[in-house]
Design an enzyme around this catalytic site. Structure first.
Site, PDB file in Angstrom:
ATOM      1  N   GLU A 190      -3.908   7.197  15.674  1.00  0.00           N
ATOM      2  CA  GLU A 190      -3.029   8.261  15.160  1.00  0.00           C
ATOM      3  C   GLU A 190      -3.770   9.493  14.655  1.00  0.00           C
ATOM      4  O   GLU A 190      -3.248  10.218  13.805  1.00  0.00           O
ATOM      5  CB  GLU A 190      -2.105   7.710  14.044  1.00  0.00           C
ATOM      6  CG  GLU A 190      -1.207   6.596  14.517  1.00  0.00           C
ATOM      7  CD  GLU A 190       0.090   6.470  13.720  1.00  0.00           C
ATOM      8  OE1 GLU A 190       0.387   7.350  12.895  1.00  0.00           O
ATOM      9  OE2 GLU A 190       0.819   5.494  13.951  1.00  0.00           O
ATOM     10  N   LYS A 214       9.106   8.494  11.607  1.00  0.00           N
ATOM     11  CA  LYS A 214      10.549   8.757  11.455  1.00  0.00           C
ATOM     12  C   LYS A 214      10.881  10.242  11.663  1.00  0.00           C
ATOM     13  O   LYS A 214      12.034  10.596  11.811  1.00  0.00           O
ATOM     14  CB  LYS A 214      11.025   8.303  10.064  1.00  0.00           C
ATOM     15  CG  LYS A 214      11.155   6.784   9.947  1.00  0.00           C
ATOM     16  CD  LYS A 214      11.847   6.345   8.665  1.00  0.00           C
ATOM     17  CE  LYS A 214      10.945   6.369   7.462  1.00  0.00           C
ATOM     18  NZ  LYS A 214       9.751   5.508   7.537  1.00  0.00           N
ATOM     19  N   TYR A 274      10.340   0.734  -3.667  1.00  0.00           N
ATOM     20  CA  TYR A 274      10.123  -0.590  -4.240  1.00  0.00           C
ATOM     21  C   TYR A 274      11.376  -1.414  -3.995  1.00  0.00           C
ATOM     22  O   TYR A 274      12.434  -1.028  -4.466  1.00  0.00           O
ATOM     23  CB  TYR A 274       9.816  -0.527  -5.740  1.00  0.00           C
ATOM     24  CG  TYR A 274       9.347  -1.874  -6.251  1.00  0.00           C
ATOM     25  CD1 TYR A 274       8.024  -2.263  -6.094  1.00  0.00           C
ATOM     26  CD2 TYR A 274      10.241  -2.771  -6.825  1.00  0.00           C
ATOM     27  CE1 TYR A 274       7.598  -3.508  -6.512  1.00  0.00           C
ATOM     28  CE2 TYR A 274       9.809  -4.023  -7.245  1.00  0.00           C
ATOM     29  CZ  TYR A 274       8.485  -4.381  -7.087  1.00  0.00           C
ATOM     30  OH  TYR A 274       8.062  -5.617  -7.488  1.00  0.00           O
ATOM     31  N   PRO A 309       8.397  -2.071  -1.152  1.00  0.00           N
ATOM     32  CA  PRO A 309       7.954  -1.260  -0.013  1.00  0.00           C
ATOM     33  C   PRO A 309       8.168  -2.025   1.293  1.00  0.00           C
ATOM     34  O   PRO A 309       8.406  -3.232   1.271  1.00  0.00           O
ATOM     35  CB  PRO A 309       6.461  -1.088  -0.285  1.00  0.00           C
ATOM     36  CG  PRO A 309       6.071  -2.343  -0.990  1.00  0.00           C
ATOM     37  CD  PRO A 309       7.264  -2.736  -1.826  1.00  0.00           C
ATOM     38  N   TYR A 344       2.869  -3.748   2.179  1.00  0.00           N
ATOM     39  CA  TYR A 344       2.214  -3.822   0.874  1.00  0.00           C
ATOM     40  C   TYR A 344       0.817  -3.207   0.884  1.00  0.00           C
ATOM     41  O   TYR A 344      -0.183  -3.885   0.687  1.00  0.00           O
ATOM     42  CB  TYR A 344       2.223  -5.273   0.371  1.00  0.00           C
ATOM     43  CG  TYR A 344       3.624  -5.683  -0.033  1.00  0.00           C
ATOM     44  CD1 TYR A 344       4.053  -5.559  -1.347  1.00  0.00           C
ATOM     45  CD2 TYR A 344       4.544  -6.130   0.919  1.00  0.00           C
ATOM     46  CE1 TYR A 344       5.349  -5.883  -1.716  1.00  0.00           C
ATOM     47  CE2 TYR A 344       5.846  -6.457   0.560  1.00  0.00           C
ATOM     48  CZ  TYR A 344       6.236  -6.329  -0.755  1.00  0.00           C
ATOM     49  OH  TYR A 344       7.524  -6.639  -1.119  1.00  0.00           O
ATOM     50  N   HIS A 345       0.796  -1.936   1.143  1.00  0.00           N
ATOM     51  CA  HIS A 345      -0.396  -1.105   0.988  1.00  0.00           C
ATOM     52  C   HIS A 345       0.181   0.185   0.426  1.00  0.00           C
ATOM     53  O   HIS A 345       1.019   0.822   1.090  1.00  0.00           O
ATOM     54  CB  HIS A 345      -1.086  -0.881   2.344  1.00  0.00           C
ATOM     55  CG  HIS A 345      -2.302  -0.010   2.244  1.00  0.00           C
ATOM     56  ND1 HIS A 345      -3.577  -0.491   2.449  1.00  0.00           N
ATOM     57  CD2 HIS A 345      -2.437   1.311   1.939  1.00  0.00           C
ATOM     58  CE1 HIS A 345      -4.441   0.500   2.276  1.00  0.00           C
ATOM     59  NE2 HIS A 345      -3.772   1.604   1.969  1.00  0.00           N
ATOM     60  N   HIS A 363       1.784   3.448  -0.539  1.00  0.00           N
ATOM     61  CA  HIS A 363       2.022   4.648   0.267  1.00  0.00           C
ATOM     62  C   HIS A 363       3.135   5.481  -0.343  1.00  0.00           C
ATOM     63  O   HIS A 363       3.927   4.994  -1.147  1.00  0.00           O
ATOM     64  CB  HIS A 363       2.350   4.265   1.714  1.00  0.00           C
ATOM     65  CG  HIS A 363       3.542   3.368   1.848  1.00  0.00           C
ATOM     66  ND1 HIS A 363       3.487   2.010   1.587  1.00  0.00           N
ATOM     67  CD2 HIS A 363       4.824   3.621   2.205  1.00  0.00           C
ATOM     68  CE1 HIS A 363       4.678   1.472   1.794  1.00  0.00           C
ATOM     69  NE2 HIS A 363       5.514   2.423   2.161  1.00  0.00           N
ATOM     70  N   VAL A 364       3.175   6.736   0.065  1.00  0.00           N
ATOM     71  CA  VAL A 364       4.100   7.720  -0.508  1.00  0.00           C
ATOM     72  C   VAL A 364       4.848   8.428   0.617  1.00  0.00           C
ATOM     73  O   VAL A 364       4.266   8.733   1.661  1.00  0.00           O
ATOM     74  CB  VAL A 364       3.306   8.752  -1.356  1.00  0.00           C
ATOM     75  CG1 VAL A 364       4.197   9.907  -1.797  1.00  0.00           C
ATOM     76  CG2 VAL A 364       2.669   8.077  -2.576  1.00  0.00           C
ATOM     77  N   HIS A 365       6.152   8.656   0.399  1.00  0.00           N
ATOM     78  CA  HIS A 365       6.981   9.364   1.381  1.00  0.00           C
ATOM     79  C   HIS A 365       7.190  10.813   0.942  1.00  0.00           C
ATOM     80  O   HIS A 365       7.479  11.072  -0.225  1.00  0.00           O
ATOM     81  CB  HIS A 365       8.346   8.682   1.509  1.00  0.00           C
ATOM     82  CG  HIS A 365       8.253   7.234   1.874  1.00  0.00           C
ATOM     83  ND1 HIS A 365       8.194   6.797   3.176  1.00  0.00           N
ATOM     84  CD2 HIS A 365       8.168   6.121   1.104  1.00  0.00           C
ATOM     85  CE1 HIS A 365       8.094   5.475   3.192  1.00  0.00           C
ATOM     86  NE2 HIS A 365       8.081   5.037   1.942  1.00  0.00           N
TER      87      HIS A 365
END
Lengths: 274, 274
Positions: free
Chosen positions: A110, A128, A205, A207, A210-211, A213-215
């Site tokens: 990626e 997405k 939460y 998630p 389970y690492h 991450h932020v959206h």
């Protein structure tokens, strides 16, 4: 009917975990057979290739459950319930489930979607965001103020592997969280021209993986996955930790699940034994 | 074209503030004139009838702005910014804006939609629950497990008038908030058969009107107005106040507004003067 399905890959292709395909039915030779308007989505979880048979079965089941229609339930997770159910669920997840994250972080996969990386975190175009210009070809200067920025959706992955979810967040994570908020927003504004006031920056939460991450999502985008029982504003998270570095060790958190999710089985098991 | 519009009221009629109508164009006598597929929604804010001219102009402008497409922005409201901008905005709102709330609380209006009332709060079928069986006619026993409960949306209004919004919430409100959570859920489960795990109970900040109220929505319903920057789980609110009774006097809160909203003008004015 199966042999009449023609698959084509659905842009954007996510090199790491998923192949997305759309299948269409070829026109039937018999006019009366009908069914030409059937379309099927095919999800090919590439991360399963390297897994052993047990892990593969477990992860495949998770993918099928997640893509199925099921009743949602929302319970309140106390720290005790986290220890009794959720933590055990997390321990049961095969490591291969986040293989795709490690491939992105190592820049093996990626790279064409990469917006930023440093010692704290990496920022990517989220799969997405389906209206994003082709990542392979386009001159990135054309991304700025492109008409698709109304759908903006980016994903921030922290580098460290020992930070699994919001439940783990402590005072020591504050520099990382502030960097993901401020630097993440700045990079997005620089590349796309969407500023801090025009987006929500949040954490799920539980998630999906389970690492930590932020959206990053434009307020103008179709709202998805940002309902209050599951989405936590990163600004609120930082404020909570500044008030109390152990906030997420003590807090109750809402936990929305499908009733066929493995997590719900762990939860029910713990509730029965209590 | 105006004389060809035929209005019919759209169920459910909200007796207190709004008349909802849908307008359709009558078929034109001239086939070439087209436009037969135009449909218009008409909103008739009944609360303006009792207002004086200045208040009417102000409230009408608010209704038009709210129903118009406009860019959304989200800022972080500190307690100082609340005092400088938001509080002044609230003070500028004519009292007639919440006349409909007082009519519901006095049981003068919407009795057919009433689910519960006591000294703390009143619970109503929200007008956004458009698939609810006709409130006037139906035997309420048929409401239980009715197919429309997947769209469940109820509204809880607190009785006291001095509790305007989440920003006002203090330890003293805990008994009221707990009642709105527990009793509200119990009434809904009793009438509709939808239990606590199947719904989200939340509060908007900023609210649409400044009389404290709570939203009860089925998780199965189309998500609306529950995005994390504006919706606060009532369970989180109660937990926050139990930890610190002055939490909402000290906390920063996200504030999402349309850029043509009057509130945004107050905010910009305060930011410019700062």
């Amino acid at each position: 009917m199966l042999e009449r399905i023609r698959l084509r890959s659905r842009a954007p292709y996510s090199g790491a975990e998923y192949g997305y395909y759309v299948g269409e039915l070829a026109p039937s030779t018999s006019a009366s057979s009908g069914g030409e308007d059937v379309e099927c989505d095919v999800l090919y979880p590439g991360c399963l290739l390297d897994a052993d048979e047990t892990s593969r079965a477990k992860l495949l089941k998770k993918h099928i459950t997640r893509s199925s229609t099921q009743k949602l339930v929302c319970v309140r997770e106390t720290p005790e319930l986290y220890a009794k159910a959720h933590e055990k669920y997390i321990a049961s997840i095969p490591r291969e489930a986040t293989a795709w994250v490690r491939k992105i972080l190592s820049l093996e996969k990626e790279r064409e979607r990469l917006l930023h990386c440093d010692d704290d975190f990496l920022l990517n175009v989220d799969s997405k965001w389906t209206t994003h210009p082709d990542c392979d070809g386009a001159d990135r200067a054309t991304w700025r103020a492109h008409s698709s920025v109304t759908d903006l959706y980016c994903l921030g992955l922290c580098v460290r592997e020992d930070f699994k979810s919001l439940r783990d967040a402590r005072a020591e994570h504050l520099p990382l969280l502030r960097a993901m908020l401020r630097k993440g927003r700045a990079v997005i504004e620089d590349i796309y021209g969407v500023n801090a006031e025009e987006m929500r920056v949040f954490v799920h939460y539980p998630p999906q993986f389970y690492h930590f991450h932020v959206h990053y999502q434009a307020l103008s985008a179709k709202e998805q996955g940002c309902a209050c029982e599951r989405a936590h504003s990163l600004e609120d998270i930082i404020d909570n930790l500044e008030r109390d570095g152990d906030h997420y060790a003590r807090a109750n958190l809402s936990l929305k699940m499908g009733e066929r999710d493995a997590l719900y089985a762990f939860y029910n098991d713990a509730a029965t034994r209590a």
